[in-house]
Every structure is written in C-alpha cells, then in structure tokens.
Design a protein around this motif. Sequence first.
Motif, PDB file in Angstrom:
ATOM      1  N   PHE A  57     -43.507  34.315-105.812  1.00  0.00           N
ATOM      2  CA  PHE A  57     -43.734  32.955-106.311  1.00  0.00           C
ATOM      3  C   PHE A  57     -42.499  32.395-106.983  1.00  0.00           C
ATOM      4  O   PHE A  57     -42.425  32.244-108.188  1.00  0.00           O
ATOM      5  CB  PHE A  57     -44.928  32.931-107.276  1.00  0.00           C
ATOM      6  N   SER A  87     -43.085  35.172-114.526  1.00  0.00           N
ATOM      7  CA  SER A  87     -44.534  35.059-114.340  1.00  0.00           C
ATOM      8  C   SER A  87     -45.167  34.049-115.307  1.00  0.00           C
ATOM      9  O   SER A  87     -46.386  33.946-115.383  1.00  0.00           O
ATOM     10  CB  SER A  87     -45.206  36.430-114.466  1.00  0.00           C
ATOM     11  N   SER A 128     -46.775  26.698-120.807  1.00  0.00           N
ATOM     12  CA  SER A 128     -46.549  28.076-120.384  1.00  0.00           C
ATOM     13  C   SER A 128     -45.116  28.511-120.710  1.00  0.00           C
ATOM     14  O   SER A 128     -44.883  29.603-121.244  1.00  0.00           O
ATOM     15  CB  SER A 128     -46.823  28.182-118.876  1.00  0.00           C
ATOM     16  N   VAL A 149     -47.116  27.687-109.022  1.00  0.00           N
ATOM     17  CA  VAL A 149     -47.722  28.127-107.761  1.00  0.00           C
ATOM     18  C   VAL A 149     -49.246  28.024-107.824  1.00  0.00           C
ATOM     19  O   VAL A 149     -49.891  27.594-106.857  1.00  0.00           O
ATOM     20  CB  VAL A 149     -47.257  29.567-107.402  1.00  0.00           C
ATOM     21  N   ASP A 150     -49.817  28.383-108.958  1.00  0.00           N
ATOM     22  CA  ASP A 150     -51.282  28.276-109.099  1.00  0.00           C
ATOM     23  C   ASP A 150     -51.734  26.829-108.933  1.00  0.00           C
ATOM     24  O   ASP A 150     -52.730  26.559-108.258  1.00  0.00           O
ATOM     25  CB  ASP A 150     -51.737  28.811-110.470  1.00  0.00           C
ATOM     26  N   ILE A 151     -51.000  25.884-109.513  1.00  0.00           N
ATOM     27  CA  ILE A 151     -51.375  24.463-109.388  1.00  0.00           C
ATOM     28  C   ILE A 151     -51.219  24.021-107.928  1.00  0.00           C
ATOM     29  O   ILE A 151     -52.098  23.366-107.367  1.00  0.00           O
ATOM     30  CB  ILE A 151     -50.503  23.564-110.304  1.00  0.00           C
ATOM     31  N   LYS A 195     -45.364  31.115-111.919  1.00  0.00           N
ATOM     32  CA  LYS A 195     -46.748  31.424-111.559  1.00  0.00           C
ATOM     33  C   LYS A 195     -47.649  30.209-111.839  1.00  0.00           C
ATOM     34  O   LYS A 195     -48.536  29.885-111.035  1.00  0.00           O
ATOM     35  CB  LYS A 195     -47.224  32.655-112.354  1.00  0.00           C
ATOM     36  N   THR A 196     -47.387  29.534-112.936  1.00  0.00           N
ATOM     37  CA  THR A 196     -48.197  28.355-113.266  1.00  0.00           C
ATOM     38  C   THR A 196     -48.042  27.284-112.185  1.00  0.00           C
ATOM     39  O   THR A 196     -49.024  26.710-111.712  1.00  0.00           O
ATOM     40  CB  THR A 196     -47.761  27.784-114.641  1.00  0.00           C
ATOM     41  N   ASP A 242     -49.254  17.436-114.701  1.00  0.00           N
ATOM     42  CA  ASP A 242     -49.131  18.891-114.580  1.00  0.00           C
ATOM     43  C   ASP A 242     -47.986  19.444-115.419  1.00  0.00           C
ATOM     44  O   ASP A 242     -47.983  20.625-115.770  1.00  0.00           O
ATOM     45  CB  ASP A 242     -48.953  19.296-113.108  1.00  0.00           C
ATOM     46  N   ARG A 255     -49.524  37.751-114.412  1.00  0.00           N
ATOM     47  CA  ARG A 255     -49.463  36.438-115.060  1.00  0.00           C
ATOM     48  C   ARG A 255     -49.077  36.541-116.549  1.00  0.00           C
ATOM     49  O   ARG A 255     -49.673  37.308-117.291  1.00  0.00           O
ATOM     50  CB  ARG A 255     -50.838  35.780-114.907  1.00  0.00           C
ATOM     51  N   LYS A 289     -51.382  25.824-105.266  1.00  0.00           N
ATOM     52  CA  LYS A 289     -52.440  26.433-104.443  1.00  0.00           C
ATOM     53  C   LYS A 289     -53.741  25.669-104.596  1.00  0.00           C
ATOM     54  O   LYS A 289     -54.487  25.485-103.640  1.00  0.00           O
ATOM     55  CB  LYS A 289     -52.664  27.894-104.881  1.00  0.00           C
ATOM     56  N   SER A 290     -54.028  25.218-105.804  1.00  0.00           N
ATOM     57  CA  SER A 290     -55.333  24.593-106.022  1.00  0.00           C
ATOM     58  C   SER A 290     -55.375  23.142-105.557  1.00  0.00           C
ATOM     59  O   SER A 290     -56.405  22.659-105.130  1.00  0.00           O
ATOM     60  CB  SER A 290     -55.779  24.733-107.483  1.00  0.00           C
TER      61      SER A 290
END
Length: 248
Positions: free
Chosen positions: A201, A55, A82, A62-64, A59-60, A75, A22, A66-67
């Motif tokens: 990602f 990353s 980032s 994908v993290d959002i 990555k940011t 967002d 990350r 996923k959650s």
Amino acid sequence: MEACKLSVVKLGGAALTFKSRRETIDWGNLRLAASQLSQYRGGGGLLVVVHGGGSFGHKTVVDILKSKGSLDPGDSSVIQESMLRLALEVVKVLKDAGLKPTLHPPHSICWGGSVGSCSLTVIERDLKLGLTPVTYGDSIPEEGGSAIISGDDLAADIAVKLKADCLVFAIRAPGVLDSEGRVMPLVFSLNQVKVFESRGFDVTGGIRRKVESALRASEFVGNVRIVGLESLLEALLGGDVGTRVKRI
Ligand code: IPE
C-alpha cells in the motif's frame, strides 16, 4: 566525505512502522533512529527530520480508496489525524533521545499538494534557534479531492532550499538493491533501478519515487544517500555507506 553540517534526514515510513499492521510503530527502529540523530546533533551538526507514513498514512489512504474509489477534500481530515498520531510518537522518541524537536505539519505550512507550495520559514527559524524541526508526508485538501504530499519530495525540497550539504533517506533495506539483492554503491540514473519493493500500500511511489527525489536534489546537495536505518549515523559522519545518489 566530510561529516555533514546541515542534514535533512527522511525516515522512511516502512522502516518506522510495520507496514502489514495498521498504525503499528516499530519502536526498536524508531529509537535506533533517534539515538543516532541525537549523537549526530551532539557533535554539532544541524538537522531537519522528515518522516513517512508507513502503516499510518498510506494504509489510511488505501482503506478510503478501497471503500469509495477516490478522495474528497473531507478525507484529509482522517489522513491528517492518522499522520499526526505517528508524528507525535516520533517527536516524543526524538525528545527522549535528547533532541529538541518542533513539529510542523505540512497541512499547516503547505497551501497545496506540491512541495513548492510549502513555506519553510518556521523550519528555518527553528533551525537557527538550534532546535530540530520535524515534518512529514501529509494530506492537503484541494478543490475536488485530497492531495498527498510525499515525505521524500518534501525532504528533497527542504534540503535544496535550505542549502543542506547532506540529504539522507533511511530505509529498512540496506540501500537501493540490484536484482541479486546486493546494495548498489552508486545510482546516477533512474534506469538503474530495477527492483521494486513489494509494498502492498504505497500511495506515493516507493523506492523509484525516492530515487527520483534523491536524483533531483543531488544536483544541488553534495552528499545524497539512501541507507539502511542502522547506518544513519555513519552516513551523517561522512561514511561511504548504503547507496550514494548522484545525477551525472
Ligand atoms: C506519505 O508519506 C504520507 C501519506 C500517505 C499521507 P511518504 O510517502 O513520505 O511515506 P513513506 O516513507 O513512503 O511511508
């Protein structure tokens, strides 16, 4: 081929960052890109730089996802932050290498998620002033969500609209690879692309999307290439390196 006079260079996010970690920059590759761009610019060539998310942005996003499964307009705030962190480091390294970069975040020059909605007037102004405009893949809030602008699409669009003679995508691999891992010297159709990077990602489509953007631009831009980051200068000097992309 002749040395490039006006180039749009896309620095791939996977080449500038370590995608598995990350928000981790590959400083060696970033400095290597910067020194080659500075040498090219020192020889009189004009330059616009577009960089990817690696990353940081990917990555940011994908993290959002996923959650909570989808992006809402708010967002864009964290994705933009980032990407700005990465962009500021890119600009600093370009400056340290002797360039005069000026940063134009897409969220300030694009109205929506499609590159056609981006206004390039400030980029053109800075080019005329002998500076090196820098922009990147970004997130733009829209009704009900957050759109992602791909840096590949943006680079292709800028190259076409500014009538650049060269569009170079610098990536971690030495070019577009065939199924045996060899660099393909020429890609003229998307059907030739059979190898996909195993990018955990990527929210904008990886190598296929890159080739698509490159093919589209090649109808207007004479020299379009996808090259290994270490061959960037050679490509800008007109060398036959990496993969040439030319729609036929
Ligand atoms: C992606 O930009 C930007 C975000 C995810 C916010 P790119 O699509 O140009 O990035 P790379 O080069 O594939 O990493």
